[in-house]
Design a protein around this motif. Structure first.
Motif, mmCIF file in Angstrom:
data_model
loop_
_atom_site.group_PDB
_atom_site.id
_atom_site.type_symbol
_atom_site.label_atom_id
_atom_site.label_comp_id
_atom_site.label_asym_id
_atom_site.label_seq_id
_atom_site.Cartn_x
_atom_site.Cartn_y
_atom_site.Cartn_z
ATOM 1 N N ILE B 13 -1.345 -7.265 -6.330
ATOM 2 C CA ILE B 13 -1.458 -6.257 -5.268
ATOM 3 C C ILE B 13 -0.348 -5.234 -5.466
ATOM 4 N N THR B 14 -0.658 -3.978 -5.217
ATOM 5 C CA THR B 14 0.388 -2.963 -5.367
ATOM 6 C C THR B 14 1.339 -3.055 -4.179
ATOM 7 N N GLU B 15 2.560 -2.663 -4.436
ATOM 8 C CA GLU B 15 3.618 -2.778 -3.423
ATOM 9 C C GLU B 15 3.245 -2.059 -2.119
ATOM 10 N N GLN B 16 2.548 -0.935 -2.270
ATOM 11 C CA GLN B 16 2.197 -0.164 -1.066
ATOM 12 C C GLN B 16 1.290 -0.952 -0.133
ATOM 13 N N ASN B 17 0.538 -1.896 -0.679
ATOM 14 C CA ASN B 17 -0.424 -2.643 0.146
ATOM 15 C C ASN B 17 0.113 -3.961 0.696
ATOM 16 N N VAL B 18 1.326 -4.325 0.279
ATOM 17 C CA VAL B 18 1.862 -5.637 0.670
ATOM 18 C C VAL B 18 1.994 -5.779 2.191
ATOM 19 N N GLU B 19 2.548 -4.770 2.822
ATOM 20 C CA GLU B 19 2.782 -4.866 4.269
ATOM 21 C C GLU B 19 1.465 -5.012 5.019
ATOM 22 N N GLN B 20 0.450 -4.318 4.550
ATOM 23 C CA GLN B 20 -0.860 -4.410 5.189
ATOM 24 C C GLN B 20 -1.446 -5.815 5.017
ATOM 25 N N LEU B 21 -1.225 -6.395 3.848
ATOM 26 C CA LEU B 21 -1.700 -7.749 3.610
ATOM 27 C C LEU B 21 -1.006 -8.722 4.567
ATOM 28 N N HIS B 22 0.290 -8.533 4.728
ATOM 29 C CA HIS B 22 1.041 -9.377 5.670
ATOM 30 C C HIS B 22 0.438 -9.271 7.063
ATOM 31 N N THR B 23 0.162 -8.038 7.476
ATOM 32 C CA THR B 23 -0.374 -7.802 8.826
ATOM 33 C C THR B 23 -1.709 -8.522 8.987
#
Lengths: 222, 212
Positions: B13-23
């Motif tokens: 996963i790209t770093e930009q999408n990590v926070e969204q994945l966490h959410t």
């Protein structure tokens, strides 16, 4: 854990000796001295020697592995690479992990099987030692002094206990010979631990093998 | 003792999408979240006369902090299952033998004839879900390679801008097919699939993920 010392019972004249009776006498003497409500509580510790499948080990290293399974720490196994003097304390499942590596083959099993007795600050465990094939290997006494965990401080007290026991065994003229070990040689500190026990049992097994296999100079590999 | 089977799927996963994945993972309330920092060392033994080389992983958890210092988990993975019917399974299936130990594990295995192949520091979050008695673990981590295997200060991201997602379910020889199906269903959740594609790993875990 208090400091422990392991002793090997030696009789001057072993001809015609019935070792089971000797073991019984020692156990009875301890029972008389103890305050236990319940008599004959069992204990059993095991050890094994594994040998590297490659004759020289790995580039001359890791040839002999000693595994110790202490009775009073049933969820632990102590591993010692003998010549390299490296210890590892692990769960029983480590044996399965090592088996998967297929590097070692089983060489020898050693079991001490007997009874444990509480005598105030001292705990005495007496047992008969046997090899895998059931061959009798001697009588062992393990004495623990709970209030002191410093090896050098406890040694004279443990020796004193043996003298008391020796007197109580009067007709029997054996001696409790302490298993030699130099904890500093293996990089251990003065505070007693399962690793110190492992080292004592390794030296015990080596001493027993020397006695049992006197013609096989290479057998014990001490 | 029953053999433990590990079923797993991986994705990048790209770093930009990590926070969204966490959410999204937090939104699925069945998950509990814990920060994770693991020092992982891969060691391999030297093959000789009919004995193949074998690989073990040593893991030391820095987060959550273990009860005592110098505590290591030692894992031995079997070869991934192959053969008829395996293609239909949504996850990679392999046996795992594991133990924990205290002491200088690296020195001990080195003395046995193992040498370090690589080591890395994995840092991120672990989401655990226990549903119907079948635990599912989702790791969202950044893999950092260690220039010096024993010096954690030399950690640098292995693939900057990319994080690795790993979903793992442990099962028995009886239940692994169901565990694979469960992992497949999890990977197919639209909210997840839009951020990361989870498939059978083509590379062993820990190796550089393909740069997307």
């Amino acid at each position: 854990m208090g400091a422990k010392r392991i002793y090997f019972y030696q009789l001057a004249n072993t001809k015609g000796v019935q070792w089971s009776l000797v073991l019984n006498s020692i156990a009875k003497a301890l029972e008389t001295m103890s305050v236990d409500q319940q008599k004959g509580i069992k204990w059993c510790s095991k050890a094994a020697i594994l040998r590297h499948k490659h004759a020289d080990g790995f580039k001359g290293h890791g040839k002999d592995m000693f595994i110790f399974h202490p009775s009073d720490e049933p969820h632990k196994r102590y591993f010692l690479l003998r010549h390299e003097q490296v210890f590892l304390e692990a769960n029983p499942s480590m044996v399965a992990v090592l088996e998967k590596s297929e590097l070692y083959k089983h060489k020898l099993s050693f079991t001490v099987d007997g009874t444990v007795h509480s005598l105030g600050d001292f705990t005495a465990r007496v047992a008969q030692a046997t090899l895998l094939n059931g061959k009798f290997a001697g009588i062992i006494l393990e004495v623990e002094y709970s209030p002191v965990d410093h090896v050098d401080e406890a040694d004279p007290l443990l020796a004193g206990f043996c003298e008391t026991l020796h007197a109580a065994l009067a007709p029997l003229d054996g001696i409790f010979k302490p298993v030699k070990y130099t904890y500093k040689q293996f990089g251990l500190g003065p505070v007693y631990s399962g690793q110190h026990s492992t080292m004592q049992y390794l030296n015990l097994v080596a001493a027993v093998l020397t006695l049992l296999l006197p013609n096989k100079g290479q057998g014990s590999g001490a | 003792m029953d053999a433990v089977i590990e079923c797993s799927v991986h994705g990048v996963i790209t770093e930009q999408n990590v926070e969204q994945l966490h959410t999204r993972l937090r939104g699925w309330r069945e998950f509990e979240e814990v920060p994770t920092t693991v020092h992982e060392i891969c060691m391999r033994s030297f093959p000789f006369e009919g004995v193949p080389s074998s690989e073990i992983r040593l893991l030391q958890y820095l987060e959550p902090k273990p009860e005592s210092e110098s505590e290591w988990i030692v894992q031995q993975h079997g070869a991934p299952q192959r053969g008829p019917g395996t293609e239909k399974l949504r996850a990679m299936v392999r046996g795992i033998t594991e133990s924990s130990c205290k002491g200088d594990a690296v020195a001990f295995f080195s003395a046995m004839g193992f040498s370090i192949q690589f080591s890395c520091l994995k840092k991120g979050l672990v989401f655990t879900c226990v549903e119907g008695g079948m635990p599912l673990t989702v790791k969202v981590v950044q893999i950092n390679k260690l220039e010096d295997d024993t010096n954690l200060a030399t950690a640098v991201p292995l693939s900057p801008g990319n994080w690795v997602v790993e979903a793992i379910a442990r099962a028995t020889t009886e239940t692994y097919a169901a565990a694979c199906a469960r992992l497949g269903a999890f990977a197919d959740r639209p909210a997840l699939a839009s951020l990361v594609t989870l498939t059978k790993p083509h590379l062993p875990p820990g190796r550089p993920p393909p740069v997307v």
